[in-house]
Design a protein around this motif. Structure first.
Motif, PDB file in Angstrom:
ATOM      1  N   TYR A  73       5.307  16.909   8.707  1.00  0.00           N
ATOM      2  CA  TYR A  73       6.582  17.270   8.325  1.00  0.00           C
ATOM      3  C   TYR A  73       7.217  17.929   9.378  1.00  0.00           C
ATOM      4  O   TYR A  73       6.484  18.734  10.259  1.00  0.00           O
ATOM      5  N   ARG A  74       8.609  18.057   9.564  1.00  0.00           N
ATOM      6  CA  ARG A  74       9.235  19.043  10.382  1.00  0.00           C
ATOM      7  C   ARG A  74      10.273  19.634  10.157  1.00  0.00           C
ATOM      8  O   ARG A  74      11.326  18.918   9.328  1.00  0.00           O
ATOM      9  N   LEU A  75      10.157  21.014  10.376  1.00  0.00           N
ATOM     10  CA  LEU A  75      11.373  21.879   9.710  1.00  0.00           C
ATOM     11  C   LEU A  75      12.161  22.517  11.001  1.00  0.00           C
ATOM     12  O   LEU A  75      11.598  22.956  12.021  1.00  0.00           O
ATOM     13  N   ASP A  76      13.402  21.924  10.508  1.00  0.00           N
ATOM     14  CA  ASP A  76      14.391  22.463  11.862  1.00  0.00           C
ATOM     15  C   ASP A  76      15.596  23.427  11.523  1.00  0.00           C
ATOM     16  O   ASP A  76      16.032  22.861  10.234  1.00  0.00           O
TER      17      ASP A  76
ATOM     18  N   ASN B 253      21.227  25.867   7.901  1.00  0.00           N
ATOM     19  CA  ASN B 253      20.257  25.108   6.962  1.00  0.00           C
ATOM     20  C   ASN B 253      19.071  24.783   7.575  1.00  0.00           C
ATOM     21  O   ASN B 253      18.768  24.746   8.659  1.00  0.00           O
ATOM     22  N   TYR B 254      18.075  24.722   6.756  1.00  0.00           N
ATOM     23  CA  TYR B 254      16.722  24.352   7.242  1.00  0.00           C
ATOM     24  C   TYR B 254      16.678  23.019   6.602  1.00  0.00           C
ATOM     25  O   TYR B 254      16.678  22.649   5.495  1.00  0.00           O
ATOM     26  N   ASN B 255      16.262  22.045   7.607  1.00  0.00           N
ATOM     27  CA  ASN B 255      16.023  20.554   7.192  1.00  0.00           C
ATOM     28  C   ASN B 255      14.612  20.304   7.702  1.00  0.00           C
ATOM     29  O   ASN B 255      13.903  20.498   8.619  1.00  0.00           O
ATOM     30  N   ILE B 256      14.040  19.703   6.489  1.00  0.00           N
ATOM     31  CA  ILE B 256      12.508  19.217   6.389  1.00  0.00           C
ATOM     32  C   ILE B 256      12.676  17.691   6.444  1.00  0.00           C
ATOM     33  O   ILE B 256      13.035  17.072   5.442  1.00  0.00           O
ATOM     34  N   ARG B 257      11.898  17.191   7.394  1.00  0.00           N
ATOM     35  CA  ARG B 257      11.994  15.896   7.736  1.00  0.00           C
ATOM     36  C   ARG B 257      10.365  15.248   7.585  1.00  0.00           C
ATOM     37  O   ARG B 257       9.649  15.789   8.240  1.00  0.00           O
TER      38      ARG B 257
ATOM     39  N   ASN C  86      10.458   9.355   8.829  1.00  0.00           N
ATOM     40  CA  ASN C  86      11.657  10.082   9.536  1.00  0.00           C
ATOM     41  C   ASN C  86      12.647  10.364   8.316  1.00  0.00           C
ATOM     42  O   ASN C  86      14.001  10.290   8.721  1.00  0.00           O
ATOM     43  N   VAL C  87      12.442  10.488   7.345  1.00  0.00           N
ATOM     44  CA  VAL C  87      13.461  10.665   6.171  1.00  0.00           C
ATOM     45  C   VAL C  87      13.234  12.387   6.062  1.00  0.00           C
ATOM     46  O   VAL C  87      12.337  12.903   5.660  1.00  0.00           O
ATOM     47  N   THR C  88      14.644  12.639   5.664  1.00  0.00           N
ATOM     48  CA  THR C  88      14.860  14.058   5.432  1.00  0.00           C
ATOM     49  C   THR C  88      14.632  14.343   4.016  1.00  0.00           C
ATOM     50  O   THR C  88      15.397  13.785   3.035  1.00  0.00           O
ATOM     51  N   VAL C  89      13.526  14.975   3.531  1.00  0.00           N
ATOM     52  CA  VAL C  89      13.278  15.290   2.224  1.00  0.00           C
ATOM     53  C   VAL C  89      13.898  16.552   1.539  1.00  0.00           C
ATOM     54  O   VAL C  89      13.893  16.882   0.365  1.00  0.00           O
ATOM     55  N   ALA C  90      14.413  17.431   2.419  1.00  0.00           N
ATOM     56  CA  ALA C  90      15.057  18.731   1.763  1.00  0.00           C
ATOM     57  C   ALA C  90      15.996  19.495   2.762  1.00  0.00           C
ATOM     58  O   ALA C  90      15.799  19.284   3.957  1.00  0.00           O
ATOM     59  N   THR C  91      16.953  19.874   2.209  1.00  0.00           N
ATOM     60  CA  THR C  91      18.168  20.448   3.110  1.00  0.00           C
ATOM     61  C   THR C  91      18.480  21.991   2.149  1.00  0.00           C
ATOM     62  O   THR C  91      19.159  21.847   1.320  1.00  0.00           O
ATOM     63  N   VAL C  92      17.923  22.914   2.726  1.00  0.00           N
ATOM     64  CA  VAL C  92      18.325  24.230   2.037  1.00  0.00           C
ATOM     65  C   VAL C  92      18.707  25.306   3.183  1.00  0.00           C
ATOM     66  O   VAL C  92      18.449  25.412   4.130  1.00  0.00           O
TER      67      VAL C  92
END
Length: 649
Positions: free
Chosen positions: A367-370, A375-379, A384-390
């Motif tokens: 996974y990649r956290l950007d 926001n924190y976007n976890i892909r 290549n699907v974003t599974v969480a945006t916090v």
């Protein structure tokens, strides 16, 4: 040349056929030269001279020495070569992983079977120390097998890294040679007033073929005869007489992961994702399709085994009467990696820790956290699907990733927009697995509770053995003595004798219904009488109890991983099958592509290759022509001598 100049005609023929003989000899000399294209002399008549009664021929001249080739066939050989080498490289490395995982003796499957088989044997002899020692031995064997497989797979990666390094060096060497030969071709074309230096063109085509073995290339010929060479996403490796270069760099998150950069003008651009074909393409395909998935799947399996065995073991009781502890180390907290990018802001000090919250939901993806500033976007990188945006909410901050079995915890004081982290939940699992239990007595084969019915009971009710409720570790009050007293045929009270407190009063009774308190569950079935008493208490002296060892052994048949759809063995079998299918498909494709390459080379050689029989025939033909031309000169000389003799009389 004067009209009817027989001597000039003879000389022109001598020169022409001498060139033809020389060219034929050149072909024969290069019959085994790789990439050589046969040459032939193109002859044309000289312009005739008008003599009043008509035109008289003036002999022959060499128009050019032609290189016999078909650019389409050359391109086809180049394309087939790059595909063949990619498949060959991929298969060579993938087959190593296939042999490691699929080995019936050295693979993981025998170690899993042996471990759970020893737990099954323990359930038959729960108090036997030698049997317990065998369980420890099989557990150590399982840990060693995980570690060995992980290490051996990483050694294959090291081999791929060595080949990547050497291939990049070879690409740079070939690129420099192409730039140099481009310069020579430009110079020779100038000296020859546009005539093509055939041998240099052959050498350049051979260099391009060699380059296509290393990586897929495209070319564009220029008006001056030079060729520009492009790789990746259009990076110009060679432009005229100037060559750029490639460099091996380190991944910004993981320094052990080698990547390829394009270097020009002092700047470096990562082009790893754009490279395809040849040895480099095969290495990168192997890493993405076999190596990294195999490491991640082994890690997930190790985490799954450790987590589920630990949970069940902590719900048991050891030979000394203590509650079970960790059987393996807690991979759910020590295994996951979160690697900060080396391009993060220098002021960033945030550390991301990862925990496995649900082994069943755990995937094999990275996974990649950007952080985008708000926001924190976890892909998920596998698709290549974003599974969480916090939304960012200060530090520390906990982030749950729904459906992925993961949770993150961010600690620190500063993070900047554009910062990123690579999360590898399972990558190190197989290598990190270790045994936490040290002695055979510490194996929790028994259940920590037991149930009993009072001897004075007059009803026909029975109580089950009882079971310990998950999750682990259990409630601190688990082993307290608890009484269940029927105040009537349809109601009962529950009292914690150890703590001296009532737990429930007037509970409605239903035969066989679950009764759960203090972290245990039991069932009372049948018809109780008023005053009947049942107890749940610590399993003191339960050395012959095998209830927890049966539950531990039974884990092997449960659908634990992949969202409850696969057991340990099924998960490993799927890994072996996936690697085996990829390897087999690569072998089939490799064999087919080798045939395609052979056909392409044969087609190219049919046009450009030197045929010794044909060249031998040409030698005879040109020799005879040369001798005939010499005879013309000889006769001309005789005529001239006769004329001189007649005049001198």
């Amino acid at each position: 040349m004067a009209a009817g100049d027989v001597l000039g005609v003879g000389v022109s023929a001598l020169v022409a056929f001498q060139r033809a003989l020389s060219t034929t000899g050149h072909n024969i000399a290069n019959v085994n030269t790789e990439g050589y294209s046969r040459q032939r002399v193109e002859l044309v008549q000289r312009n005739p001279s008008f003599v009043g009664a008509g035109f008289v021929g003036n002999g022959v001249q060499v128009l050019t020495t032609e290189r016999v080739f078909d650019q389409f066939l050359i391109n086809q050989v180049r394309s087939s070569t790059t595909t063949s080498r990619r498949l060959e490289t991929f298969h060579d490395f993938a087959s190593q992983i296939d042999r490691l995982l699929g080995d019936p003796q050295a693979g993981l499957q025998p170690a899993i079977d042996d471990f759970f088989g020893s737990l099954q044997q323990l359930s038959d002899f729960p108090s036997a120390v030698p049997v317990r020692q065998a369980v420890l031995g099989s557990a150590e064997g399982l840990v060693a097998r995980f570690e060995t497989l992980s290490r051996q797979i990483l050694s294959v990666k090291d081999g791929a890294d060595l080949l990547l390094n050497s291939t990049v060096s070879q690409v740079n060497g070939i690129a420099g040679a192409l730039a140099e030969i481009n310069e020579r071709i430009i110079s020779f074309r100038g000296l020859g007033q546009g005539a093509t230096p055939n041998d240099l063109l052959d050498q350049r085509d051979e260099l391009l073929r060699q380059l296509s073995e290393k990586v897929a290339v495209t070319t564009l010929e220029q008006d001056d005869g030079s060729i520009n060479v492009f790789i990746g996403n259009g990076q110009n490796l060679v432009v005229g007489n100037r060559a750029n270069s490639l460099a091996v760099t380190r991944n910004p998150f993981d320094a052990s992961l080698l990547e390829v950069a394009f270097v020009t003008g002092g700047t470096s651009v990562n082009i790893t994702s754009g490279l395809s074909g040849g040895v480099l393409g095969g290495i990168l395909q192997f890493r993405g399709q076999v190596l990294e998935p195999a490491l991640n799947e082994l890690g997930r399996l190790a985490i799954g085994v450790a987590d589920t065995v630990n949970d069940q073991h902590q719900l048991g009781q050891d030979l000394l009467g203590n509650l079970g502890g960790l059987f393996f180390n807690d991979l759910a907290t020590i295994s996951p990696d979160a690697l900060a990018s080396n391009t993060n802001a220098v002021t960033t000090d945030v550390v991301v820790s990862v925990a496995v919250s649900d082994v069943s939901a755990l995937t094999t993806s990275d996974y990649r956290l950007d952080f985008d500033g708000a926001n924190y976007n976890i892909r998920r990188l596998s698709d290549n699907v974003t599974v969480a945006t916090v939304a960012a909410a200060g530090f520390p901050q906990a982030i749950a990733i729904p459906g992925e079995g993961l949770s993150l915890n961010l600690t620190g004081t500063s993070i900047s927009a554009g910062d990123s982290y690579l999360i590898r939940p399972t990558r190190a699992g197989a290598g990190d697995l270790a045994l936490a239990i040290a002695t055979p007595e510490a194996i929790a084969a028994a259940a920590p509770i037991r149930t009993a019915a009072a001897l004075a009971n007059s009803g026909a009710a029975l109580i089950s053995q009882g079971s310990v409720d998950a999750p682990a570790p259990p409630s601190p009050a688990l082993q307290n003595t608890v009484s269940i007293t029927f105040t009537g045929p349809n109601t009962f009270d529950v009292f914690d004798v150890t703590a001296g407190v009532p737990l429930a009063v007037g509970v409605a009774y239903s035969s066989g219904a679950n009764i759960s308190f203090n972290g245990w569950t039991a069932q009372i079935s049948g018809t109780p009488a008023t005053g009947d008493v049942f107890t749940v208490e610590s399993n003191v002296g339960g050395v012959g109890d095998n209830r927890n060892s049966l539950l531990l052994a039974g884990l092997t048949a449960q659908k634990i991983l992949q969202n409850g759809t696969a057991s340990y063995q099924e998960t490993y079998s799927q890994l072996v099958s996936t690697v085996g299918v990829n390897t087999n498909q690569a072998q089939i494709a490799r064999t087919a592509q080798e045939n395609v390459l052979e056909q392409a080379v044969a087609a190219r050689n049919a046009v450009s290759g030197v045929n010794l029989d044909e060249e031998a025939a040409n030698l005879v033909r040109f020799q005879q022509a040369y001798q005939a031309a010499a005879q013309v000169i000889s006769i001309t000389r005789s005529i001239f001598d006769s004329l001189l003799a007649a005049v001198s009389r």
